[in-house]
Design a protein around this motif. Structure first.
Motif, PDB file in Angstrom:
ATOM      1  N   ALA A 104      44.988  34.522  33.814  1.00 24.09           N
ATOM      2  CA  ALA A 104      44.618  35.418  32.721  1.00 24.09           C
ATOM      3  C   ALA A 104      45.779  35.650  31.753  1.00 24.09           C
ATOM      4  O   ALA A 104      46.027  36.768  31.314  1.00 24.09           O
ATOM      5  CB  ALA A 104      44.121  36.759  33.272  1.00 24.09           C
ATOM      6  N   TYR A 114      54.863  43.766  35.560  1.00 26.45           N
ATOM      7  CA  TYR A 114      53.760  44.717  35.401  1.00 26.45           C
ATOM      8  C   TYR A 114      53.812  45.791  36.484  1.00 26.45           C
ATOM      9  O   TYR A 114      53.691  46.992  36.198  1.00 26.45           O
ATOM     10  CB  TYR A 114      52.418  43.972  35.456  1.00 26.45           C
ATOM     11  CG  TYR A 114      51.255  44.758  34.921  1.00 26.45           C
ATOM     12  CD1 TYR A 114      50.767  45.859  35.614  1.00 26.45           C
ATOM     13  CD2 TYR A 114      50.639  44.416  33.725  1.00 26.45           C
ATOM     14  CE1 TYR A 114      49.705  46.590  35.126  1.00 26.45           C
ATOM     15  CE2 TYR A 114      49.582  45.150  33.222  1.00 26.45           C
ATOM     16  CZ  TYR A 114      49.117  46.236  33.930  1.00 26.45           C
ATOM     17  OH  TYR A 114      48.074  46.975  33.437  1.00 26.45           O
ATOM     18  N   PRO A 245      46.416  45.016  36.718  1.00 27.44           N
ATOM     19  CA  PRO A 245      46.337  44.682  35.294  1.00 27.44           C
ATOM     20  C   PRO A 245      44.875  44.509  34.883  1.00 27.44           C
ATOM     21  O   PRO A 245      44.122  43.825  35.579  1.00 27.44           O
ATOM     22  CB  PRO A 245      47.077  43.355  35.210  1.00 27.44           C
ATOM     23  CG  PRO A 245      47.978  43.331  36.384  1.00 27.44           C
ATOM     24  CD  PRO A 245      47.303  44.115  37.458  1.00 27.44           C
ATOM     25  N   ARG A 247      43.656  42.750  32.713  1.00 27.20           N
ATOM     26  CA  ARG A 247      43.349  41.351  32.415  1.00 27.20           C
ATOM     27  C   ARG A 247      42.758  40.600  33.599  1.00 27.20           C
ATOM     28  O   ARG A 247      42.095  39.590  33.414  1.00 27.20           O
ATOM     29  CB  ARG A 247      44.641  40.628  32.023  1.00 27.20           C
ATOM     30  CG  ARG A 247      44.980  40.854  30.605  1.00 27.20           C
ATOM     31  CD  ARG A 247      46.308  40.289  30.220  1.00 27.20           C
ATOM     32  NE  ARG A 247      46.526  40.637  28.830  1.00 27.20           N
ATOM     33  CZ  ARG A 247      46.335  39.769  27.833  1.00 27.20           C
ATOM     34  NH1 ARG A 247      45.989  38.539  28.080  1.00 27.20           N
ATOM     35  NH2 ARG A 247      46.516  40.158  26.596  1.00 27.20           N
ATOM     36  N   THR A 251      35.420  40.129  32.157  1.00 27.98           N
ATOM     37  CA  THR A 251      35.395  40.608  30.767  1.00 27.98           C
ATOM     38  C   THR A 251      34.535  41.858  30.591  1.00 27.98           C
ATOM     39  O   THR A 251      34.926  42.784  29.891  1.00 27.98           O
ATOM     40  CB  THR A 251      34.839  39.499  29.845  1.00 27.98           C
ATOM     41  OG1 THR A 251      35.139  38.248  30.435  1.00 27.98           O
ATOM     42  CG2 THR A 251      35.470  39.577  28.472  1.00 27.98           C
ATOM     43  N   GLN A 254      36.368  44.825  31.718  1.00 23.78           N
ATOM     44  CA  GLN A 254      37.444  45.148  30.766  1.00 23.78           C
ATOM     45  C   GLN A 254      36.896  45.918  29.575  1.00 23.78           C
ATOM     46  O   GLN A 254      37.474  46.920  29.148  1.00 23.78           O
ATOM     47  CB  GLN A 254      38.106  43.866  30.267  1.00 23.78           C
ATOM     48  CG  GLN A 254      39.093  43.266  31.235  1.00 23.78           C
ATOM     49  CD  GLN A 254      39.789  42.072  30.630  1.00 23.78           C
ATOM     50  OE1 GLN A 254      40.244  42.113  29.498  1.00 23.78           O
ATOM     51  NE2 GLN A 254      39.877  40.996  31.388  1.00 23.78           N
ATOM     52  N   ASN A 267      47.877  50.515  30.159  1.00 25.61           N
ATOM     53  CA  ASN A 267      47.733  49.076  29.939  1.00 25.61           C
ATOM     54  C   ASN A 267      48.324  48.617  28.606  1.00 25.61           C
ATOM     55  O   ASN A 267      49.052  47.629  28.545  1.00 25.61           O
ATOM     56  CB  ASN A 267      46.249  48.710  30.016  1.00 25.61           C
ATOM     57  CG  ASN A 267      46.037  47.233  30.211  1.00 25.61           C
ATOM     58  OD1 ASN A 267      46.491  46.666  31.199  1.00 25.61           O
ATOM     59  ND2 ASN A 267      45.390  46.598  29.259  1.00 25.61           N
ATOM     60  N   GLU A 271      51.293  45.908  28.134  1.00 29.64           N
ATOM     61  CA  GLU A 271      51.030  44.610  27.495  1.00 29.64           C
ATOM     62  C   GLU A 271      51.941  44.388  26.286  1.00 29.64           C
ATOM     63  O   GLU A 271      52.325  43.254  25.999  1.00 29.64           O
ATOM     64  CB  GLU A 271      49.553  44.515  27.097  1.00 29.64           C
ATOM     65  CG  GLU A 271      48.656  44.460  28.325  1.00 29.64           C
ATOM     66  CD  GLU A 271      47.316  43.804  28.069  1.00 29.64           C
ATOM     67  OE1 GLU A 271      46.923  43.711  26.896  1.00 29.64           O
ATOM     68  OE2 GLU A 271      46.670  43.398  29.053  1.00 29.64           O
ATOM     69  N   LEU A 276      52.206  40.434  25.564  1.00 29.31           N
ATOM     70  CA  LEU A 276      50.836  39.912  25.631  1.00 29.31           C
ATOM     71  C   LEU A 276      50.039  40.323  24.402  1.00 29.31           C
ATOM     72  O   LEU A 276      49.057  39.683  24.053  1.00 29.31           O
ATOM     73  CB  LEU A 276      50.136  40.413  26.899  1.00 29.31           C
ATOM     74  CG  LEU A 276      50.744  39.929  28.216  1.00 29.31           C
ATOM     75  CD1 LEU A 276      50.136  40.667  29.386  1.00 29.31           C
ATOM     76  CD2 LEU A 276      50.553  38.430  28.381  1.00 29.31           C
TER      77      LEU A 276
ATOM     78  N   ARG B  67      38.940  36.559  41.114  1.00 27.31           N
ATOM     79  CA  ARG B  67      39.720  35.702  40.234  1.00 27.31           C
ATOM     80  C   ARG B  67      40.686  34.825  41.026  1.00 27.31           C
ATOM     81  O   ARG B  67      40.878  33.660  40.713  1.00 27.31           O
ATOM     82  CB  ARG B  67      40.496  36.566  39.237  1.00 27.31           C
ATOM     83  CG  ARG B  67      41.029  35.792  38.057  1.00 27.31           C
ATOM     84  CD  ARG B  67      41.637  36.732  37.059  1.00 27.31           C
ATOM     85  NE  ARG B  67      40.683  37.296  36.123  1.00 27.31           N
ATOM     86  CZ  ARG B  67      40.390  36.745  34.940  1.00 27.31           C
ATOM     87  NH1 ARG B  67      40.953  35.618  34.583  1.00 27.31           N
ATOM     88  NH2 ARG B  67      39.545  37.324  34.126  1.00 27.31           N
TER      89      ARG B  67
END
Lengths: 316, 286
Positions: A104, A114, A245, A247, A251, A254, A267, A271, A276, B67
């Motif tokens: 990701a 992170y 995270p 990410r 989706t 998110q 976040n 980032e 990012l 993932r």
């Protein structure tokens, strides 16, 4: 002690109070003065010309900073805990990545950084919860706080500013220094990135404060406000990207997170640090932070106004 | 005069009987349970909200594993086995041993409430055990059970009679182990307040650590939690047996079965330290 005695012996209207003394009488909250003196200070303020709010704000923040600096043992213990948990999170990331290089858009180095940043902002943003305002409601101190010649929100904002600054320096920066020492971490390169990071950090603090303030206002309605707090802070752990995270999530989840103010607290800042978020996306993220700040503060004001009407002070 | 003395001796005899202590313990707890049940809505809301929070945690773990596929060779179901047992046992321990919770007990010592307990003619350990009982820990216990249920449905475990019989012993071992840590932390607060924070790293940090397979940690950390604080034997090795996984550390298989012994050993050491602490306790005078 001497200060208290002087304070008690002076007549109310002798007009010889210096600005400094009047500031002192308002920031009594950071000292242990008897209740009688608190009342006295409040009455006095009403009779004299107002002190500039900005001056009061900074004085309160300064006092809060100084007080926070004295909690050395607690700071050390908190730091040790952050580092231990950071170590566990790093191990989890290393195990998750295994042979993979990039997931990701983040490589292992970014993932490790992170976890460090997550641990670093725990104290700064009071991620595990903040119940000071609730406590002041149940102890009755809220009565005097509401009478202060400084807005109730700004009063607590000033106190939290001092606390957050200490936390940022002693817990945040220190955690990152340890990480830099033990792990191979990323650091922002360009001046623009550092500037954006600073802005995002300030915005994330204001937003997190407004959210904590709003949650704490529940104490105006129910004596079980701590339960409300645990819930409100608990969901923020996951939705803000503190636990993992954002990410890494699918989706749809998110986007669900981004419908809440929480990603703007943790976040976004991380980032930006990791590079990012760049260019237009970065600018947009900062504006989203601003948007959530406006929404949350507006909610704070509304709820506070309603709450003050309901509030019943139990004794004194 | 003589009669009074006999009466006194009789009373002292009763106070030391295990049955009396047992009754006393239940009475102390019963009072608190009744008091806490007065706030039923708050109780239900609290359990509900902590349930939602935990669900979010589990969900995000599931997403992440979706993932990545696995964590150090362990699937979501297998991780849930570790997580569920620790969560369940820690919640159970936290309910039983709340009186020894170092952060709470330290406060009792500083404020002098502990001195009051010492003045009462009942076994001090029973009194401290009965001094705090949080019904709301049921929430954490239920959550642990829920995660464990996830583990059962996700990680296809081949159940045998041996495994079924061993499972409660593993939970018991974990409860004893965490309880022992609480008691050691509480005893430490007789001498210094700072010990509490150090113990918190061991209890809360330890339970977080044990929610993941131990082989993912750096060697020095894993050795510390093998030889100094033997946490690795409490759920990691038993989990290897339940899930029929091979040991990446290559130690003997017998180690999967010492969990209850290690837990009881920990509790024994802690109780000995506690008795030593009581003997040398000096009040703060507050």
């Amino acid at each position: 002690m001497l200060y208290n005695r002087q304070f008690a012996l002076r007549p109310i209207d002798d007009g010889r109070w210096t600005i400094e003394e009047r500031v002192q009488s308002i920031v009594y909250r950071l000292r242990s003065v008897s209740y009688y003196h608190k009342e006295f200070a409040v009455n006095l303020q009403a009779a004299l010309p107002p002190i500039p709010e900005v001056r009061l704000f900074w004085e309160l923040a300064r006092r809060s900073f100084q007080r926070q600096m004295t909690y050395r043992a607690a700071t050390l213990a908190g730091l040790a805990t952050n580092l231990f948990f950071g170590l566990l999170r790093v191990a989890v990331m290393v195990a998750l990545y295994g042979e993979r290089t990039t997931v990701a858009g983040m490589n292992l180095q970014a993932a490790i950084t992170y976890t460090g940043l997550g641990q670093a902002v725990i104290a700064f943003l009071s991620i595990f919860g903040w119940y000071d305002l609730m406590r002041s409601v149940s102890s009755g101190e809220v009565a005097a706080d509401l009478l202060k010649p400084l807005g109730y929100f700004r009063f607590w904002l000033a106190l939290d500013l001092g606390r957050a600054l200490v936390a940022f320096l002693l817990r945040g920066v220190t955690v990152m220094l340890f990480y830099a020492f033990f792990f191979d971490i990323i650091t922002p390169v360009t001046l623009w990135q550092w500037t954006a990071l600073t802005i995002a950090l300030v915005l994330s603090w204001v937003l997190s404060f407004a959210w904590r303030f709003l949650v704490n206002l529940a104490a105006f309605w129910t004596p079980n406000a701590i339960g409300v707090g645990r819930f409100a802070f608990g969901i923020a752990w996951v939705l803000s990207g503190f636990y993992m995270p954002l990410r890494f999530f699918p989706t749809w989840f998110q986007s669900f997170c981004h419908f809440t103010p929480f990603p703007s607290m943790v976040n976004t800042t991380i980032e930006i640090y990791l590079g990012l978020l760049m260019g237009p996306a970065l600018i947009q993220a900062l504006f989203v932070q601003l948007f959530w700040i406006a929404v949350t503060i507006l909610a704070c004001q509304r709820v506070l106004r309603a709450g003050v009407h309901r509030l019943v002070i139990q004794g004194g | 005069m003589k009669g009074a003395q006999r009466q006194h001796e009789q009373a002292e005899g009763i106070v030391k009987q295990p049955l009396f202590l047992w009754g006393m313990y239940w009475r102390l707890i019963g009072v608190q349970v009744r008091a806490q049940l007065q706030y039923r809505t708050a109780f239900v809301l609290e359990i509900l909200s902590s349930g939602i929070t935990l669900f979010l945690f589990f969900l995000s773990m599931a997403f992440v594993l979706q993932r990545f596929g696995d964590l150090g060779g362990w699937t979501l179901g297998e991780l849930a086995f570790l997580w569920g047992t620790v969560e369940f046992a820690f919640g159970l321990m936290d309910m039983i041993f709340s009186g020894f919770d170092p952060s709470n007990f330290g406060k009792q010592v500083r404020q002098g409430f502990f001195d009051q307990l010492l003045l009462r003619p009942v076994n001090i350990t029973v009194q401290v055990l009965g001094s705090e009982f949080f019904l709301r820990r049921l929430g954490r216990i239920a959550q642990g059970a829920l995660i464990f249920a996830f583990a059962l449905s996700l990680a296809d475990i081949h159940w045998t009679v041996g495994k079924l019989l061993y499972l409660p012993l593993v939970i018991g071992g974990l409860v004893c182990f965490f309880g022992g840590l609480f008691i050691i932390g509480a005893t430490g607060s007789f001498w210094t307040v700072d010990s509490i924070e150090a113990m918190n790293i061991l209890t809360y940090g330890g339970s977080e650590m044990m929610a993941y397979p131990m082989h993912i940690y750096p060697d020095w950390l894993r050795r510390t939690f093998t030889y100094i604080v033997p946490a690795i034997f409490l759920n990691y090795y038993p989990a290897l047996y339940f899930l029929e996984k091979s040991d990446p550390l290559g130690l003997s298989q017998i180690l999967s079965f010492i969990s209850p012994l290690v837990g009881m050993g920990m509790l024994g050491v802690a109780l000995a330290f506690w008795r030593f602490g009581i003997k040398h306790y000096q009040s703060t005078g507050t």
